[in-house]
Scaffold this active site. Structure first.
Site, PDB file in Angstrom:
ATOM      1  N   LYS A 256      -1.996  -0.207   0.023  1.00 31.59           N
ATOM      2  CA  LYS A 256      -3.428  -0.535   0.156  1.00 31.59           C
ATOM      3  C   LYS A 256      -4.293   0.628   0.650  1.00 31.59           C
ATOM      4  O   LYS A 256      -5.201   0.445   1.461  1.00 31.59           O
ATOM      5  CB  LYS A 256      -3.619  -1.763   1.066  1.00 31.59           C
ATOM      6  CG  LYS A 256      -3.066  -3.035   0.444  1.00 31.59           C
ATOM      7  CD  LYS A 256      -3.277  -4.251   1.317  1.00 31.59           C
ATOM      8  CE  LYS A 256      -2.213  -4.410   2.347  1.00 31.59           C
ATOM      9  NZ  LYS A 256      -2.125  -5.745   2.930  1.00 31.59           N
TER      10      LYS A 256
ATOM     11  N   ASP B  59       0.944 -10.780   7.221  1.00 32.03           N
ATOM     12  CA  ASP B  59      -0.094 -11.801   7.024  1.00 32.03           C
ATOM     13  C   ASP B  59       0.439 -13.025   6.298  1.00 32.03           C
ATOM     14  O   ASP B  59       0.013 -14.151   6.553  1.00 32.03           O
ATOM     15  CB  ASP B  59      -1.315 -11.220   6.288  1.00 32.03           C
ATOM     16  CG  ASP B  59      -0.964 -10.565   4.965  1.00 32.03           C
ATOM     17  OD1 ASP B  59       0.234 -10.386   4.669  1.00 32.03           O
ATOM     18  OD2 ASP B  59      -1.892 -10.191   4.222  1.00 32.03           O
TER      19      ASP B  59
END
Length: 498
Positions: A195, A230
């Site tokens: 990311k 997450d």
């Protein structure tokens, strides 16, 4: 009529004919260019094809790779990481807990007051902090010092009624949404960044150790009791609210999935079997790849130019970080090879990642008769102002192709997980619900993506099975979930119970 007049008339007629010929030639040229642009679009649409038989092949490939990843380390592109979470929250958790959620270009710090079965989440507060771009590619100390100081500022805002007893350390659940080799519930080494992060000196380090050292450097007395990503946070948050939750999927900037596996079905697990008999697996499904995935020349170019070529292929075709960029790349080719935006290629269109997925979503959802939102986005972001309605319609169609492929492949991935745990069929007389918790900005805010994904699940599973499959939005699972896991793994739990 005099000779002069006749000559003038002939010259005039010749000029009119020449002008008419130019107009015809221009129209032929522009209609040729238009046909070329449409041909680029149609070829792309064909290459992105996700008919049901292809999606079933993708789902089967996902199941096969899951088995391979559970059998041995490195056995699959899917890492199938053992999370050490063998007890998900039950609702009995009590006390004040913190969470830190680092998963993209922003991070959040949260404070959650839990009141047990009776009162559940009594109070929660959070603050969002954006990470300056230079810290995403700088040093490990610089990044973690920045995070620790934001955390300390947040702790300082604790209200009077919430103070801890002086003999207790504050406890934190750390949601860290990057590939980690977990070594215990509260430690794990970074395998690689994704990311857009690229900080070499963190790779191979225990990220809890990095955060703990940064907190010590500024005198913040806090203990990390659970390291999760997450997706596991979302799974924990989902299970806290609904005992039927079996898996969690994040569709946001990046993408991942986690699910509850039977511990005896994990050949690479060599420890004692947990009392619960279950183990949460962090799939790292963004790294899934298969010959059945519909990959185009644009995806290949995007991958080749990325920070991690050859990695995270599934993520690069379904997640929020990349969808807008794929649209830009196709538009760029249409501009270069078919003069889609006129004779010159708009300069801004050549800038990678200038067209973000929220822009794409806004254009895709434009319902105004003249597509004025599409026109406004093109003007504001790409400085393209001379578009016709016909062109704007093509751009909406392009957004639809990219979003639909991503959504349909996401659904195929979910079906792969349900197959692995035997929840993809209806057993006689069984009415057991299987709930999948979903979170992430792409799923939450991109309505057409979400609807397409949910419709595709029904298409793949059939009416009867899909009646027992529930997709539930687990809002902020990654934050609350980490705090819940900090609570269920608190160093004080046993003392409180004795």
């Amino acid at each position: 009529m005099g000779k002069v007049a006749v000559g003038a008339a002939v010259v005039c007629a010749a000029a009119v004919c020449a002008a008419a010929a130019l107009v015809v030639r221009h129209r032929m040229k522009s209609s040729g260019k238009w046909a070329q642009a449409i041909s680029i679009l149609k070829e792309f649409e064909e290459k992105c094809g996700t008919n049901i038989s292809k999606l079933k092949q993708v789902a089967d490939a996902m199941t096969v790779e899951m088995h391979a990843g559970l059998a041995s380390e490195g056995g699959s592109k899917l890492k199938m990481i053992i999370s050490y979470v063998d007890n998900l929250p039950t609702g009995d958790e009590k006390g004040l807990f913190y969470a830190l959620d680092l998963g993209g270009t922003n991070f959040r710090v949260l404070r959650v007051q839990l009141g047990g079965k009776e009162h559940r989440v009594v109070k929660q507060e959070f603050e969002e902090v954006s990470i300056p771009p230079h810290l995403m590619t700088g040093s490990s100390d610089a990044l973690f010092d920045y995070i620790a100081s934001a955390l300390a500022k947040f702790v300082a805002t604790e209200s009077e009624g919430l103070h801890f007893s002086p003999d207790r350390q504050r406890e934190l659940g750390f949601t860290f949404s990057f590939p980690v080799r977990q070594t215990s519930i509260s430690s794990g080494t970074l395998i690689k960044w994704t990311k857009g992060f690229s900080i070499d000196d963190t790779v191979g380090q225990d990220v809890v150790g990095e955060l703990t050292k940064a907190m010590e450097r500024i005198g913040l007395d806090m203990r990390v009791t659970a390291l999760v990503n997450d997706t596991i946070g979302t799974l924990a948050g989902g299970r806290y609210n609904n005992p039927d939750v079996v898996a969690a999927v994040i569709l946001g900037t990046g993408t991942n999935a986690a699910y509850v596996e039977r511990a005896h079905a994990i050949p690479k697990w060599h420890g004692l079997l947990p009392k619960s008999g279950d183990m949460v697996i962090n799939m790292e499904w963004g790294n899934f790849r298969s010959s059945h995935l519909p990959i185009t020349e644009y995806d290949q170019a995007l991958d080749a130019e990325s920070l991690n070529p050859g990695e995270q292929i599934f993520e690069k075709i379904i997640s929020g970080m990349y969808l807008g960029e794929i649209v830009r790349r196709v538009l760029c080719k249409m501009a270069e090879e078919a003069a889609f935006f006129g004779d010159t290629v708009p300069a801004k269109l050549k800038i990678p990642f200038i067209l973000r997925t929220p822009h794409m979503s806004a254009m895709h959802h434009d319902t105004s008769p003249d597509l004025k939102i599409v026109a406004a986005k093109l003007k504001d972001i790409l400085e393209i102002s001379n578009t016709s309605l016909k062109m704007r319609k093509v751009i909406v169609e392009l957004c639809d192709i990219v979003a639909s492929r991503g959504a349909r492949l996401s659904a195929a991935g979910i079906v792969g997980i349900l197959k692995k745990i035997g929840r993809d069929t209806v057993k006689d007389g069984e009415k057991q619900k299987s709930v999948v918790s979903l979170d992430g900005g792409l799923y939450e805010h991109y309505t057409k993506f979400r609807t397409c994904m949910e419709d595709t699940l029904v298409e793949l599973l059939g009416e009867e099975v899909s009646n027992n499959i529930v997709i539930e939005h687990s809002n902020d699972g990654s934050g609350i979930g980490a705090a819940l896991l900090a609570a269920s793994h608190s160093q004080y739990t046993e003392a409180d119970e004795s």
